[in-house]
Scaffold this motif. Sequence first.
Motif, PDB file in Angstrom:
ATOM      1  N   CYS B  76       1.118  -1.432   0.033  1.00 43.17           N
ATOM      2  CA  CYS B  76      -0.001  -0.227  -0.052  1.00 43.17           C
ATOM      3  C   CYS B  76       0.872   1.515  -0.004  1.00 43.17           C
ATOM      4  O   CYS B  76       0.688   2.804  -0.594  1.00 43.17           O
ATOM      5  CB  CYS B  76      -1.179  -0.141   1.124  1.00 43.17           C
ATOM      6  SG  CYS B  76      -0.604   0.425   2.733  1.00 43.17           S
ATOM      7  N   GLY B  77       2.368   1.231   0.220  1.00 41.44           N
ATOM      8  CA  GLY B  77       2.828   2.565  -0.159  1.00 41.44           C
ATOM      9  C   GLY B  77       2.653   3.051   1.751  1.00 41.44           C
ATOM     10  O   GLY B  77       3.980   3.970   1.323  1.00 41.44           O
ATOM     11  N   ALA B  78       2.375   3.005   2.958  1.00 38.75           N
ATOM     12  CA  ALA B  78       1.865   3.938   3.759  1.00 38.75           C
ATOM     13  C   ALA B  78       3.234   3.916   4.537  1.00 38.75           C
ATOM     14  O   ALA B  78       4.042   5.133   4.754  1.00 38.75           O
ATOM     15  CB  ALA B  78       1.234   3.241   4.578  1.00 38.75           C
ATOM     16  N   CYS B  79       4.229   2.520   5.078  1.00 40.77           N
ATOM     17  CA  CYS B  79       4.869   3.081   5.469  1.00 40.77           C
ATOM     18  C   CYS B  79       6.266   4.125   4.773  1.00 40.77           C
ATOM     19  O   CYS B  79       7.199   4.790   5.181  1.00 40.77           O
ATOM     20  CB  CYS B  79       5.853   1.853   6.068  1.00 40.77           C
ATOM     21  SG  CYS B  79       5.646   0.741   4.102  1.00 40.77           S
ATOM     22  N   GLU B  80       6.352   3.770   3.778  1.00 42.28           N
ATOM     23  CA  GLU B  80       7.027   4.967   2.916  1.00 42.28           C
ATOM     24  C   GLU B  80       7.138   6.243   3.199  1.00 42.28           C
ATOM     25  O   GLU B  80       7.815   6.661   3.497  1.00 42.28           O
ATOM     26  CB  GLU B  80       6.903   4.840   1.449  1.00 42.28           C
ATOM     27  CG  GLU B  80       7.775   3.126   0.819  1.00 42.28           C
ATOM     28  CD  GLU B  80       7.430   3.374  -0.137  1.00 42.28           C
ATOM     29  OE1 GLU B  80       8.116   3.922  -1.497  1.00 42.28           O
ATOM     30  OE2 GLU B  80       7.332   1.795  -1.719  1.00 42.28           O
ATOM     31  N   ARG B 296       0.396   5.569  -2.948  1.00 40.92           N
ATOM     32  CA  ARG B 296       1.023   5.307  -4.268  1.00 40.92           C
ATOM     33  C   ARG B 296       1.059   6.688  -5.204  1.00 40.92           C
ATOM     34  O   ARG B 296       2.550   6.238  -6.035  1.00 40.92           O
ATOM     35  CB  ARG B 296       0.576   3.674  -5.008  1.00 40.92           C
ATOM     36  CG  ARG B 296       0.794   2.466  -3.983  1.00 40.92           C
ATOM     37  CD  ARG B 296       2.240   2.502  -3.645  1.00 40.92           C
ATOM     38  NE  ARG B 296       2.982   1.448  -4.306  1.00 40.92           N
ATOM     39  CZ  ARG B 296       3.219   0.605  -5.503  1.00 40.92           C
ATOM     40  NH1 ARG B 296       2.294  -0.477  -4.955  1.00 40.92           N
ATOM     41  NH2 ARG B 296       3.470   0.439  -6.552  1.00 40.92           N
ATOM     42  N   LYS B 297       0.207   7.736  -5.665  1.00 38.45           N
ATOM     43  CA  LYS B 297       0.443   8.183  -6.816  1.00 38.45           C
ATOM     44  C   LYS B 297       0.195   9.801  -6.005  1.00 38.45           C
ATOM     45  O   LYS B 297      -0.110  10.563  -6.873  1.00 38.45           O
ATOM     46  CB  LYS B 297      -0.660   7.229  -7.388  1.00 38.45           C
ATOM     47  CG  LYS B 297      -0.067   6.708  -8.422  1.00 38.45           C
ATOM     48  CD  LYS B 297       0.669   6.805  -8.879  1.00 38.45           C
ATOM     49  CE  LYS B 297       2.136   6.094  -9.705  1.00 38.45           C
ATOM     50  NZ  LYS B 297       3.154   6.002  -9.853  1.00 38.45           N
ATOM     51  N   GLY B 298      -0.407   9.377  -4.859  1.00 36.49           N
ATOM     52  CA  GLY B 298      -0.936  11.129  -4.277  1.00 36.49           C
ATOM     53  C   GLY B 298      -1.966  11.403  -5.130  1.00 36.49           C
ATOM     54  O   GLY B 298      -2.843  12.415  -5.204  1.00 36.49           O
ATOM     55  N   VAL B 299      -2.267  10.518  -5.222  1.00 37.95           N
ATOM     56  CA  VAL B 299      -4.039  10.950  -6.042  1.00 37.95           C
ATOM     57  C   VAL B 299      -5.716  11.001  -5.360  1.00 37.95           C
ATOM     58  O   VAL B 299      -5.763   9.728  -4.551  1.00 37.95           O
ATOM     59  CB  VAL B 299      -4.323  10.257  -7.517  1.00 37.95           C
ATOM     60  CG1 VAL B 299      -6.069  10.810  -8.008  1.00 37.95           C
ATOM     61  CG2 VAL B 299      -3.474  10.275  -8.317  1.00 37.95           C
TER      62      VAL B 299
END
Lengths: 503, 405
Positions: B76-80, B296-299
């Motif tokens: 999901c990318g939250a950690c990044e 992931r995409k800032g949308v």
Amino acid sequence: VSVAFKSAVDEGVVDELRAIVGDDDRVLPNLSSRMSRTRVPAPFPVHRWSEFMPDVAVLPRTAQEVSEVVKLANRLRIPVVPRAGGTGLADGAVPLRGGILVDVKLMNAIHEIDLVDRAVTVGPGINMLKLNEELKRHGVFYPDDPASYPCSLVGGRIGTGGWSLLGGRFGHTRDNVISMQVVLPTGEIVEIGEGGGRKLRRSSTAFNLKQLFTGHQGTLGICTEATLELAPRPEVEFAAFFAFDDYLKAYETTGALTRSGLATLAGVVLFDEWKVAYLRRDDEAYIPQPPWVRAVVAVALYGTRAEVEPASKRVMELGRSRGGKYLGDEISSGDWASRHDRYATPLHGRSREGQAVIMSWHCEDAALNYSVLPQVREEWHAIVDRYAERYGIFDDWGMFAYTSGPGKPWADYLVEIDVGIWEQRLDDENWAGWVACKREISEVTLRHGGSITACHGATREGDAELVPTEMGSAWEVVKRIKRALDPNNVMNPGKQSLDEAYE
Amino acid sequence: VAGDDQRDQFVEQWRDNAYGCFSSGHKFCREVCPVMAVTRNENHTPTAFHASIVAMEKGLVGVEDVADDFVHCTQCGACELRCPNTLFTGDFYRHRTRTVDVVKAMRALMVQSGNERSGWKLWNERLMADHNEPVLGDVRVSQEHVADWAQGLDIPVGGETLLFVDCEAAFARTAYTRAFAQLLQAAGVEFGLMREQWCCGGPAAEMGYVDLARAHAEHNLADWRAVGARRIIAPDPHDYIAFTEDYPRYFGEDYDVEIVLGVELVNDLVREGRIALRQPVQRTVTYHDPCRLNKRKGVHAAPRELLRAVPGITFHDVDHVTQWSSCSGGGGGLPIEKPEITREISRRRVAKAQQLDVDTLVSACPWSERPLSEAGAAARPPLEVMDLFELVAESAGIEVGGSRP
């Protein structure tokens, strides 16, 4: 008296643990579970990783399970190491002698929110940010706000005696825990408070055991539940950052602010020139300050609008009274808002030659009085410089001094020197050099009447051996308490020189 | 041994990046991770993922020791986003935390070194045979039926602009796809379908099946080129990730196709007045930020703007940063290997929505809508889960049709 040493947890013990928790997924003897519960963010002798692994990790859900696990360990003389977030800056949660690691992260429920007597009861595995997300809709908050606010857990905060960035106004962990449930090293479950019921803050009955069970670094038991203070959510927050061309002007301004008598003062933070230089190392982590800036003072106020607005005017006067230049609203509110994230990035490490290298952050903390701050600062930097020159793997990341006394910010400080360590270069010689460096820093602290730790805990090599010296005539009392509560030295053994209790 | 060479290459490639996390050790990622929120097992933290690479370099662990840990991720990318390295200094030092790529690389190594997971293996065998993911369980998917969703919509094959519809959107949640296609038609957008529609390959790459993923990407690009397509419309955020992250890595400068994200396109069309939203929708809703859009995409702005354009709706929003810790659990192959964790993540997401006194949870990703709908139906009282396009189509007066799993 028998002493628990590095154990071999065999299949029989693992089977008994499985029987206790009744769920194989919560008893983890496999290599990756042990490997990932070894270290904390503090520098780690990575070349000796396997020496610090527990033999098995257990993830209990209830105090009863913790109790049975500890009873088993006590019966078989197996070390037990409690671990919550594993985010400590000393080695409280690092197993020194293998054994059973009790990982309380699954015990993260909110059991009760009492808005009348203003107390929330939680499991030790809950994180403060997550707790406050829930409390927000009730207009209250739990005001424990360390740099590790987004990741440390209540159980670890209690075990290590945590320190809060808002402590000057709201108190630190030890001031905000009303009562707790603890599993003793012999396995009994006890309710620890001031006396009276679970939500009573002050009493004079018998002894004040609550303080004894706060900040023992996991050596006296495992917290399995805690009842915490609920404070009104502050209506406003005000932060101001002032820049100085000279450390002593900033130091005097800090003193003036702490003696101002402003009741909403949550904290004053003094950055020295090494810290400012560290924060200048890139163009986005800290908005670049002109070269004349050699020290910074940050101030924060929390409270109602009626209190904070007039107090903020006084802060602006005092902040500028000794040559301070206000750094503007953007830096002030922005930097204060990012206080948990910003001040130690491994990517800022520099070799002696100025090459960027990824370094691990060591935050050496001490408790010191206001009067000795300038002198200690000079001695500490000189020590780090000497070791950096000799070993080439250390990097001085500067110093902070934070006001520490809740409601009495004028005399006590948490002082830290941040040192980057190039862990990829660690070997026995370099590690020994690091431990010696730490010890010298701690010795300076003791010479100036300080304590070798304000909140991280004296659990690491370099600190631990100085605990008897610091405690002096009280060391005998400490040892008697430890032996009385933990007759077999099973609870987090090897920490703080407490083995001496069994000699 | 071939596996050893690949492991050494993997360690060589990722050791410094992993050390950026290891040496920080702050663990801010832990409490924002949707999987960790359920398991609370430190093995499943991004910190542990990176530490295991450092440990692998030291010879302390092998792939087989950590393989199960690396299943516990929805990418999901939250950690990044939450990582202090990324937040403040990552760009300056070109050293962003890249947990999603680390997990994908480790899963690839798992496949190469004989540490496959049985569920993923079977799933990707079916993908290899049928070229779409087995989203209908025992009922096989096939090329013959891949465009059945478009029945009666009169969409041509080929053209400059193609609508990419695979797997879940083609076979399972076809209401979503029909709603989207009809919104475009209502606005007069010209588009066609692929001649031979395969899976984008993204999920295979997420599960470590890199060759299979690449083969699907190559097929799709060839199919696009064969009809002279210049522009691909991707309504599914997972496809959008594959086209904007995986494909450029595969094809480099040769990859000259414009990728249009469905939700941004529809929002533009509504804003420009090309789609009229006239039917009031009497619902009280909150919006679930799909991970691959938000994190992931800032949308996060376009879907909210679109939702607010629907007349009659009451919208209780939760801001997109608070939603970093939200997830359906539907991504990264997690529901295939650990369905019980996906179920629990979705159950919690629905429970959060219910605290807002809404009657509908709106999402914008078909992969999230399956577990969220199941959780919504199981909740007491139940909570309806709708797709954003379906909701907008209703307001545009479109009879959507199609199916929902």
